[in-house]
Design a protein around this motif. Structure first.
Motif, PDB file in Angstrom:
ATOM      1  N   ARG A  76       0.848  -0.921  -0.088  1.00 18.80           N
ATOM      2  CA  ARG A  76       0.055   0.367  -0.067  1.00 18.80           C
ATOM      3  C   ARG A  76       0.651   0.991  -0.203  1.00 18.80           C
ATOM      4  O   ARG A  76       0.276   2.045  -0.336  1.00 18.80           O
ATOM      5  N   TYR A  77       1.890   0.971   0.878  1.00 20.66           N
ATOM      6  CA  TYR A  77       2.526   2.331   0.733  1.00 20.66           C
ATOM      7  C   TYR A  77       3.302   2.765  -0.395  1.00 20.66           C
ATOM      8  O   TYR A  77       3.510   3.738  -0.466  1.00 20.66           O
ATOM      9  N   CYS A  78       3.644   1.702  -1.208  1.00 16.40           N
ATOM     10  CA  CYS A  78       4.954   1.822  -1.921  1.00 16.40           C
ATOM     11  C   CYS A  78       3.974   2.775  -2.995  1.00 16.40           C
ATOM     12  O   CYS A  78       4.600   3.212  -4.001  1.00 16.40           O
ATOM     13  N   GLY A  79       3.108   1.280  -3.022  1.00 19.76           N
ATOM     14  CA  GLY A  79       1.839   2.548  -3.906  1.00 19.76           C
ATOM     15  C   GLY A  79       1.179   3.857  -4.193  1.00 19.76           C
ATOM     16  O   GLY A  79       0.286   3.964  -5.240  1.00 19.76           O
ATOM     17  N   GLU A  80       1.158   4.092  -2.934  1.00 17.32           N
ATOM     18  CA  GLU A  80       0.818   5.398  -2.451  1.00 17.32           C
ATOM     19  C   GLU A  80       2.633   6.535  -2.917  1.00 17.32           C
ATOM     20  O   GLU A  80       1.834   7.607  -2.576  1.00 17.32           O
ATOM     21  N   GLY A  81       3.285   6.139  -3.048  1.00 20.32           N
ATOM     22  CA  GLY A  81       4.299   6.643  -3.495  1.00 20.32           C
ATOM     23  C   GLY A  81       4.840   7.715  -2.098  1.00 20.32           C
ATOM     24  O   GLY A  81       5.688   8.521  -1.898  1.00 20.32           O
ATOM     25  N   ARG A  82       4.929   6.816  -0.974  1.00 17.36           N
ATOM     26  CA  ARG A  82       5.473   6.763   0.335  1.00 17.36           C
ATOM     27  C   ARG A  82       6.661   5.122   0.474  1.00 17.36           C
ATOM     28  O   ARG A  82       6.204   4.634   1.559  1.00 17.36           O
ATOM     29  N   GLU A  83       7.185   4.903  -0.107  1.00 13.71           N
ATOM     30  CA  GLU A  83       8.382   3.617   0.162  1.00 13.71           C
ATOM     31  C   GLU A  83       8.674   4.011   1.058  1.00 13.71           C
ATOM     32  O   GLU A  83       9.215   3.530   1.595  1.00 13.71           O
ATOM     33  N   ASN A  84       9.270   5.154   2.128  1.00 15.87           N
ATOM     34  CA  ASN A  84       9.860   5.349   2.896  1.00 15.87           C
ATOM     35  C   ASN A  84       9.618   4.574   3.881  1.00 15.87           C
ATOM     36  O   ASN A  84       9.655   4.011   4.970  1.00 15.87           O
TER      37      ASN A  84
ATOM     38  N   CYS B 298       7.006   1.682   3.423  1.00 15.58           N
ATOM     39  CA  CYS B 298       7.169   0.262   2.963  1.00 15.58           C
ATOM     40  C   CYS B 298       6.922  -1.593   4.046  1.00 15.58           C
ATOM     41  O   CYS B 298       7.880  -1.203   4.766  1.00 15.58           O
ATOM     42  N   ASP B 299       6.249  -1.990   3.371  1.00 17.74           N
ATOM     43  CA  ASP B 299       5.972  -3.256   4.179  1.00 17.74           C
ATOM     44  C   ASP B 299       7.021  -4.534   4.316  1.00 17.74           C
ATOM     45  O   ASP B 299       7.322  -5.278   5.601  1.00 17.74           O
ATOM     46  N   ALA B 300       8.067  -4.534   3.407  1.00 17.08           N
ATOM     47  CA  ALA B 300       8.797  -5.227   3.463  1.00 17.08           C
ATOM     48  C   ALA B 300      10.580  -4.463   2.781  1.00 17.08           C
ATOM     49  O   ALA B 300      10.790  -4.933   1.605  1.00 17.08           O
ATOM     50  N   PRO B 301      10.966  -3.852   2.997  1.00 20.93           N
ATOM     51  CA  PRO B 301      12.114  -2.898   2.667  1.00 20.93           C
ATOM     52  C   PRO B 301      13.330  -3.642   3.031  1.00 20.93           C
ATOM     53  O   PRO B 301      14.022  -4.413   4.179  1.00 20.93           O
ATOM     54  N   LEU B 302      13.720  -3.276   2.303  1.00 21.77           N
ATOM     55  CA  LEU B 302      16.439  -4.078   3.219  1.00 21.77           C
ATOM     56  C   LEU B 302      16.530  -2.585   2.877  1.00 21.77           C
ATOM     57  O   LEU B 302      16.173  -1.726   2.618  1.00 21.77           O
ATOM     58  N   PHE B 303      17.475  -2.672   4.411  1.00 18.96           N
ATOM     59  CA  PHE B 303      18.235  -1.456   4.954  1.00 18.96           C
ATOM     60  C   PHE B 303      19.278  -0.941   4.801  1.00 18.96           C
ATOM     61  O   PHE B 303      20.415  -2.709   5.586  1.00 18.96           O
ATOM     62  N   THR B 304      20.076  -0.607   4.651  1.00 17.19           N
ATOM     63  CA  THR B 304      22.049  -0.570   3.810  1.00 17.19           C
ATOM     64  C   THR B 304      22.269  -0.556   5.057  1.00 17.19           C
ATOM     65  O   THR B 304      22.020   0.024   6.094  1.00 17.19           O
TER      66      THR B 304
ATOM     67  N   SER C 276       7.056  12.328  14.133  1.00 14.64           N
ATOM     68  CA  SER C 276       8.002  11.158  13.457  1.00 14.64           C
ATOM     69  C   SER C 276       8.009  11.320  11.641  1.00 14.64           C
ATOM     70  O   SER C 276       7.523  11.491  11.151  1.00 14.64           O
ATOM     71  N   VAL C 277       9.226  10.865  11.659  1.00 14.22           N
ATOM     72  CA  VAL C 277       9.993  10.822  10.074  1.00 14.22           C
ATOM     73  C   VAL C 277      10.273   9.977  10.612  1.00 14.22           C
ATOM     74  O   VAL C 277      11.410   8.697  10.893  1.00 14.22           O
ATOM     75  N   ALA C 278      10.245   8.832   9.274  1.00 11.18           N
ATOM     76  CA  ALA C 278      10.541   7.410   9.591  1.00 11.18           C
ATOM     77  C   ALA C 278      11.026   7.465   7.631  1.00 11.18           C
ATOM     78  O   ALA C 278      11.101   7.353   6.778  1.00 11.18           O
ATOM     79  N   ASN C 279      12.770   7.035   7.891  1.00 14.72           N
ATOM     80  CA  ASN C 279      14.277   6.536   6.219  1.00 14.72           C
ATOM     81  C   ASN C 279      13.953   7.857   5.387  1.00 14.72           C
ATOM     82  O   ASN C 279      13.589   8.935   5.995  1.00 14.72           O
ATOM     83  N   LEU C 280      13.770   7.426   4.435  1.00 12.92           N
ATOM     84  CA  LEU C 280      13.451   8.962   3.632  1.00 12.92           C
ATOM     85  C   LEU C 280      13.201   7.956   2.152  1.00 12.92           C
ATOM     86  O   LEU C 280      12.682   6.499   1.657  1.00 12.92           O
ATOM     87  N   THR C 281      12.554   9.018   0.613  1.00 16.97           N
ATOM     88  CA  THR C 281      11.954   8.179  -0.588  1.00 16.97           C
ATOM     89  C   THR C 281      13.284   8.643  -0.986  1.00 16.97           C
ATOM     90  O   THR C 281      14.213   9.400  -1.138  1.00 16.97           O
ATOM     91  N   ARG C 282      13.297   8.070  -2.511  1.00 17.93           N
ATOM     92  CA  ARG C 282      14.400   8.305  -3.505  1.00 17.93           C
ATOM     93  C   ARG C 282      14.188  10.133  -4.323  1.00 17.93           C
ATOM     94  O   ARG C 282      15.087  10.515  -4.355  1.00 17.93           O
ATOM     95  N   VAL C 283      13.310  10.607  -3.833  1.00 20.63           N
ATOM     96  CA  VAL C 283      11.988  11.238  -4.274  1.00 20.63           C
ATOM     97  C   VAL C 283      12.909  12.930  -3.031  1.00 20.63           C
ATOM     98  O   VAL C 283      14.411  13.915  -3.955  1.00 20.63           O
ATOM     99  N   ASP C 284      13.207  12.529  -2.294  1.00 22.17           N
ATOM    100  CA  ASP C 284      14.194  13.049  -0.963  1.00 22.17           C
ATOM    101  C   ASP C 284      15.376  13.256  -1.196  1.00 22.17           C
ATOM    102  O   ASP C 284      16.063  14.627  -0.980  1.00 22.17           O
ATOM    103  N   ALA C 285      16.127  11.662  -1.528  1.00 18.37           N
ATOM    104  CA  ALA C 285      17.562  11.909  -2.085  1.00 18.37           C
ATOM    105  C   ALA C 285      17.654  12.523  -2.987  1.00 18.37           C
ATOM    106  O   ALA C 285      18.433  13.567  -3.502  1.00 18.37           O
ATOM    107  N   ARG C 286      17.070  13.325  -4.618  1.00 19.02           N
ATOM    108  CA  ARG C 286      17.457  13.737  -5.816  1.00 19.02           C
ATOM    109  C   ARG C 286      16.670  15.627  -5.142  1.00 19.02           C
ATOM    110  O   ARG C 286      17.315  15.585  -5.939  1.00 19.02           O
TER     111      ARG C 286
END
Length: 332
Positions: free
Chosen positions: A98-106, A108-114, A277-287
């Motif tokens: 749901r979150y990836c579909g809403e553009g809220r990939e930060n 995501c229910d099944a992410p990997l974190f470096t 609160s703020v959780a993680n980031l999106t690729r849009v944030d990074a760009r």
């Protein structure tokens, strides 16, 4: 077979150990990055100290990676061997929840974190999904760029979450705050820096980077704040920040881990003050941030450590002995 060297966490609460390993082969969508520098983030400390649950073990920490593409998977496009790239905390998302579909990939229910659920940058080499890496300009020192990959990116997301108010408080003047203070001052905001009580050197640094006021976290600023961002992992700062913001103000908690927030009277929250609160980031944030940082003239203050001194760097961060950010250098 080519080999690599890494600092490995085998069990939370224990020192990292040096390990020699075969250099991994990239999967179809991966880059193999030869690392030039990796920042040391407070999140790494939370992983190492066992404050974040369920890391992949053994794990190579580190998620503020600057390096060059050494090899690529078969389906990677848009990168070239030898190109300079950055690798952040967000390592991969599922793309279907749901979150990836809403553009809220930060979220995501099944992410990997470096550096947490996939090996990170306290090493000479790291694998990273090409879709979550960012091309970097050739100009600039790798060690000075590395903190932008998390302190800058998560700081930027926290900064946007804080809103457009002109008076901004930054609690905990470390790697993220020393970057965000420069951005806020460049945009014409009034920055109020809150440090550990008695940390006069951090207060002087804050003023040198554009803060109009700097003091201890137990002090009240000379004017009510429109918003405050808390980077220090100290829950007791939340009621202090609420007390410092005006009616309708917002307090943003910018870390992945924080000690428990103590009880406080409702009147501190009343009058439409908010806690977020703020959780993680999106690729849009990074760009967005990686394009803005050079415009704002952001300069990072770093202390360099050889890779095998990662435990020293973590200890210096833990004990508050750093100004700016620590950065590991794999070679030299």
């Amino acid at each position: 077979m080519a080999t690599m060297r890494a600092m490995v966490l085998e069990r939370p609460g224990t020192p990292l150990v040096v390990r020699e390993r075969p250099a991994p082969a990239p999967g179809p969508s991966d880059l193999l990055v030869e690392i030039a520098a990796c920042g040391v983030c407070r999140t790494d400390l939370h992983v190492v100290d066992g404050e974040l649950p369920d890391p992949k073990l053994p794990i190579v920490p580190g998620h503020e990676i600057v390096g060059r593409v050494a090899a690529m998977g078969a389906v990677v496009a848009g990168f070239a061997i030898g190109e300079r790239v950055g690798v952040p905390w967000l390592g991969r998302t599922c793309g279907v929840c749901r979150y990836c579909g809403e553009g809220r990939e930060n979220l995501c229910d099944a992410p990997l974190f470096t550096g947490y659920t996939r090996d990170g940058g306290y090493a000479t080499h790291a694998l990273a999904d090409a879709g979550y890496c960012f091309p970097l300009p050739e100009r600039g020192d790798a060690a000075e760029i590395a903190p932008l990959m998390c302190a800058g990116l998560i700081g930027w997301r926290s900064y946007r979450k804080a809103g457009q108010g002109r008076a901004l408080g930054l609690y905990g003047f470390g790697a993220a705050a020393h970057i965000l203070a420069q951005v806020a001052a460049w945009q014409g905001r009034r920055v109020y820096a809150f440090t550990r009580v008695g940390d006069l050197s951090a207060q002087a640094m804050a003023r040198s980077l554009g803060a109009v006021w700097a003091g201890g976290s137990d002090e009240m600023p000379p004017e009510p704040l429109d918003a405050a961002i808390i980077f220090a992992p100290v829950g007791a700062l939340v009621p202090l920040a609420l007390k410092a913001v005006r009616k309708g103000g917002r307090v943003v908690c910018g870390g992945i881990h924080m000690s428990d927030i103590p009880g406080f009277p409702y009147r501190l929250l009343w009058e439409e003050r908010e806690i977020a609160s703020v959780a993680n980031l999106t690729r849009v944030d990074a760009r967005e941030f990686l394009a803005l940082a050079p415009q704002a003239g952001v300069k990072t203050t770093v202390r360099r450590y050889p890779l095998d001194q990662a435990n020293v760097a973590l200890a210096d961060l833990r004990e508050g002995r750093l100004q700016g950010a620590a950065v590991l250098i794999p070679s030299g």
